[in-house]
Write a protein that holds these residues in place. Structure first.
Motif, PDB file in Angstrom:
ATOM      1  N   LYS A  50      52.260  50.934  49.589  1.00  0.00           N
ATOM      2  CA  LYS A  50      52.079  51.488  48.250  1.00  0.00           C
ATOM      3  C   LYS A  50      52.423  50.451  47.188  1.00  0.00           C
ATOM      4  CE  LYS A  50      53.538  55.286  45.276  1.00  0.00           C
ATOM      5  NZ  LYS A  50      54.428  56.438  45.135  1.00  0.00           N
ATOM      6  N   GLU A  51      53.527  49.727  47.385  1.00  0.00           N
ATOM      7  CA  GLU A  51      53.904  48.672  46.446  1.00  0.00           C
ATOM      8  C   GLU A  51      52.825  47.595  46.388  1.00  0.00           C
ATOM      9  OE1 GLU A  51      57.736  47.151  47.487  1.00  0.00           O
ATOM     10  OE2 GLU A  51      58.706  49.099  47.273  1.00  0.00           O
ATOM     11  N   PHE A  52      52.282  47.224  47.542  1.00  0.00           N
ATOM     12  CA  PHE A  52      51.228  46.225  47.585  1.00  0.00           C
ATOM     13  C   PHE A  52      49.996  46.705  46.829  1.00  0.00           C
ATOM     14  CE2 PHE A  52      47.389  44.594  49.718  1.00  0.00           C
ATOM     15  CZ  PHE A  52      47.530  43.250  49.415  1.00  0.00           C
ATOM     16  N   ALA A  53      49.608  47.958  47.044  1.00  0.00           N
ATOM     17  CA  ALA A  53      48.437  48.506  46.367  1.00  0.00           C
ATOM     18  C   ALA A  53      48.649  48.525  44.850  1.00  0.00           C
ATOM     19  CB  ALA A  53      48.127  49.906  46.886  1.00  0.00           C
ATOM     20  N   LEU A  54      49.837  48.886  44.412  1.00  0.00           N
ATOM     21  CA  LEU A  54      50.130  48.887  42.975  1.00  0.00           C
ATOM     22  C   LEU A  54      50.094  47.475  42.405  1.00  0.00           C
ATOM     23  CD1 LEU A  54      52.974  51.559  42.802  1.00  0.00           C
ATOM     24  CD2 LEU A  54      50.600  51.796  42.042  1.00  0.00           C
ATOM     25  N   ASP A  55      50.599  46.502  43.157  1.00  0.00           N
ATOM     26  CA  ASP A  55      50.543  45.112  42.713  1.00  0.00           C
ATOM     27  C   ASP A  55      49.100  44.631  42.607  1.00  0.00           C
ATOM     28  OD1 ASP A  55      53.272  44.978  42.554  1.00  0.00           O
ATOM     29  OD2 ASP A  55      53.534  43.902  44.462  1.00  0.00           O
ATOM     30  N   VAL A  56      48.283  44.983  43.586  1.00  0.00           N
ATOM     31  CA  VAL A  56      46.873  44.587  43.564  1.00  0.00           C
ATOM     32  C   VAL A  56      46.176  45.221  42.369  1.00  0.00           C
ATOM     33  CG1 VAL A  56      44.666  44.835  44.765  1.00  0.00           C
ATOM     34  CG2 VAL A  56      46.694  44.102  46.013  1.00  0.00           C
ATOM     35  N   LYS A  57      46.448  46.494  42.139  1.00  0.00           N
ATOM     36  CA  LYS A  57      45.824  47.202  41.019  1.00  0.00           C
ATOM     37  C   LYS A  57      46.226  46.577  39.686  1.00  0.00           C
ATOM     38  CE  LYS A  57      45.130  51.865  39.267  1.00  0.00           C
ATOM     39  NZ  LYS A  57      45.471  53.274  39.415  1.00  0.00           N
ATOM     40  N   ALA A  58      47.498  46.238  39.541  1.00  0.00           N
ATOM     41  CA  ALA A  58      47.962  45.598  38.306  1.00  0.00           C
ATOM     42  C   ALA A  58      47.319  44.224  38.137  1.00  0.00           C
ATOM     43  CB  ALA A  58      49.480  45.475  38.323  1.00  0.00           C
ATOM     44  N   GLY A  59      47.218  43.479  39.232  1.00  0.00           N
ATOM     45  CA  GLY A  59      46.577  42.169  39.173  1.00  0.00           C
ATOM     46  C   GLY A  59      45.106  42.273  38.814  1.00  0.00           C
ATOM     47  N   MET A  60      44.435  43.291  39.360  1.00  0.00           N
ATOM     48  CA  MET A  60      43.021  43.492  39.042  1.00  0.00           C
ATOM     49  C   MET A  60      42.843  43.816  37.563  1.00  0.00           C
ATOM     50  SD  MET A  60      41.741  45.649  42.393  1.00  0.00           S
ATOM     51  CE  MET A  60      40.495  46.460  41.459  1.00  0.00           C
ATOM     52  N   ALA A  61      43.694  44.683  37.041  1.00  0.00           N
ATOM     53  CA  ALA A  61      43.591  45.044  35.625  1.00  0.00           C
ATOM     54  C   ALA A  61      43.858  43.832  34.736  1.00  0.00           C
ATOM     55  CB  ALA A  61      44.574  46.166  35.302  1.00  0.00           C
ATOM     56  N   GLN A  62      44.854  43.044  35.107  1.00  0.00           N
ATOM     57  CA  GLN A  62      45.166  41.851  34.327  1.00  0.00           C
ATOM     58  C   GLN A  62      43.998  40.870  34.369  1.00  0.00           C
ATOM     59  OE1 GLN A  62      48.619  39.744  35.655  1.00  0.00           O
ATOM     60  NE2 GLN A  62      48.382  38.116  34.145  1.00  0.00           N
ATOM     61  N   ARG A  63      43.434  40.653  35.542  1.00  0.00           N
ATOM     62  CA  ARG A  63      42.324  39.706  35.672  1.00  0.00           C
ATOM     63  C   ARG A  63      41.084  40.222  34.938  1.00  0.00           C
ATOM     64  NH1 ARG A  63      40.837  34.800  35.386  1.00  0.00           N
ATOM     65  NH2 ARG A  63      39.086  34.265  36.701  1.00  0.00           N
ATOM     66  N   THR A  65      41.087  42.048  32.259  1.00  0.00           N
ATOM     67  CA  THR A  65      41.354  41.804  30.846  1.00  0.00           C
ATOM     68  C   THR A  65      41.126  40.337  30.502  1.00  0.00           C
ATOM     69  OG1 THR A  65      42.988  43.579  30.834  1.00  0.00           O
ATOM     70  CG2 THR A  65      43.089  41.997  29.031  1.00  0.00           C
ATOM     71  N   GLU A  66      41.602  39.443  31.365  1.00  0.00           N
ATOM     72  CA  GLU A  66      41.402  38.013  31.132  1.00  0.00           C
ATOM     73  C   GLU A  66      39.922  37.661  31.110  1.00  0.00           C
ATOM     74  OE1 GLU A  66      43.523  36.104  34.261  1.00  0.00           O
ATOM     75  OE2 GLU A  66      45.494  36.592  33.430  1.00  0.00           O
ATOM     76  N   LEU A  67      39.166  38.194  32.053  1.00  0.00           N
ATOM     77  CA  LEU A  67      37.730  37.912  32.098  1.00  0.00           C
ATOM     78  C   LEU A  67      37.011  38.511  30.897  1.00  0.00           C
ATOM     79  CD1 LEU A  67      36.974  38.397  35.882  1.00  0.00           C
ATOM     80  CD2 LEU A  67      36.969  36.258  34.607  1.00  0.00           C
ATOM     81  N   GLY A  68      37.413  39.703  30.504  1.00  0.00           N
ATOM     82  CA  GLY A  68      36.814  40.334  29.330  1.00  0.00           C
ATOM     83  C   GLY A  68      37.037  39.518  28.074  1.00  0.00           C
ATOM     84  N   GLU A  69      38.256  38.993  27.930  1.00  0.00           N
ATOM     85  CA  GLU A  69      38.554  38.150  26.778  1.00  0.00           C
ATOM     86  C   GLU A  69      37.771  36.843  26.843  1.00  0.00           C
ATOM     87  OE1 GLU A  69      42.770  37.669  26.827  1.00  0.00           O
ATOM     88  OE2 GLU A  69      43.157  39.732  26.190  1.00  0.00           O
ATOM     89  N   ALA A  70      37.669  36.262  28.023  1.00  0.00           N
ATOM     90  CA  ALA A  70      36.971  34.987  28.165  1.00  0.00           C
ATOM     91  C   ALA A  70      35.473  35.134  27.923  1.00  0.00           C
ATOM     92  CB  ALA A  70      37.216  34.409  29.554  1.00  0.00           C
ATOM     93  N   LEU A  71      34.910  36.271  28.296  1.00  0.00           N
ATOM     94  CA  LEU A  71      33.470  36.480  28.141  1.00  0.00           C
ATOM     95  C   LEU A  71      33.115  37.184  26.836  1.00  0.00           C
ATOM     96  CD1 LEU A  71      32.630  37.550  31.787  1.00  0.00           C
ATOM     97  CD2 LEU A  71      32.216  35.330  30.714  1.00  0.00           C
ATOM     98  N   GLY A  72      34.119  37.561  26.068  1.00  0.00           N
ATOM     99  CA  GLY A  72      33.856  38.231  24.798  1.00  0.00           C
ATOM    100  C   GLY A  72      33.444  39.675  24.963  1.00  0.00           C
ATOM    101  N   LEU A  73      33.920  40.320  25.975  1.00  0.00           N
ATOM    102  CA  LEU A  73      33.599  41.726  26.220  1.00  0.00           C
ATOM    103  C   LEU A  73      34.755  42.601  25.752  1.00  0.00           C
ATOM    104  CD1 LEU A  73      32.185  41.363  29.824  1.00  0.00           C
ATOM    105  CD2 LEU A  73      30.895  41.508  27.701  1.00  0.00           C
ATOM    106  N   GLU A  74      35.062  42.517  24.482  1.00  0.00           N
ATOM    107  CA  GLU A  74      36.215  43.244  23.944  1.00  0.00           C
ATOM    108  C   GLU A  74      35.967  44.753  23.895  1.00  0.00           C
ATOM    109  OE1 GLU A  74      39.103  41.874  23.332  1.00  0.00           O
ATOM    110  OE2 GLU A  74      38.312  39.919  23.876  1.00  0.00           O
ATOM    111  N   ALA A  75      34.732  45.171  23.629  1.00  0.00           N
ATOM    112  CA  ALA A  75      34.426  46.592  23.460  1.00  0.00           C
ATOM    113  C   ALA A  75      34.052  47.214  24.798  1.00  0.00           C
ATOM    114  CB  ALA A  75      33.315  46.761  22.446  1.00  0.00           C
TER     115      ALA A  75
END
Length: 103
Positions: A50-63, A65-75
């Protein structure tokens, strides 16, 4: 006389220690004890998973967000964009691949 008493006491103490040690091991190897140990390990593994799955989910959300910012997909939550993606996804299912078409 003192020597005999010493060795008798040392032998008795070693016997008691060995008997206690063997009895503990035997209790650990009973079916009930083994089942309890297996259940504890399964619960522990579940918590780790469960801890691993939560870490993966948090990492996915962070990544994401990073990709959205880099590609200009703010909306990302734009209703028109969401509707367009939904229609595109539904339209894609209409044209499913038929593996027998190629033959």
């Amino acid at each position: 006389m003192f020597r005999r008493t010493f060795w008798f006491t040392a032998g008795a103490a070693a016997g008691v220690w060995a008997t206690t040690k063997v009895n503990r091991k035997l209790k650990q190897l009973t079916p009930e004890s083994l089942a309890a140990q297996a259940a504890d390990k399964a619960v522990e593994a579940g918590h780790r998973l469960k801890e691993f799955a939560l870490d993966v989910k948090a990492g996915m959300a962070q990544r994401e967000t990073e990709l959205g910012e880099a590609l200009g997909l703010e909306a990302r939550n734009d209703p028109q964009a969401v509707e367009y993606r939904r229609v595109a996804a539904l339209d894609h299912t209409k044209h499913s691949y038929n593996r027998n078409e190629d033959h």
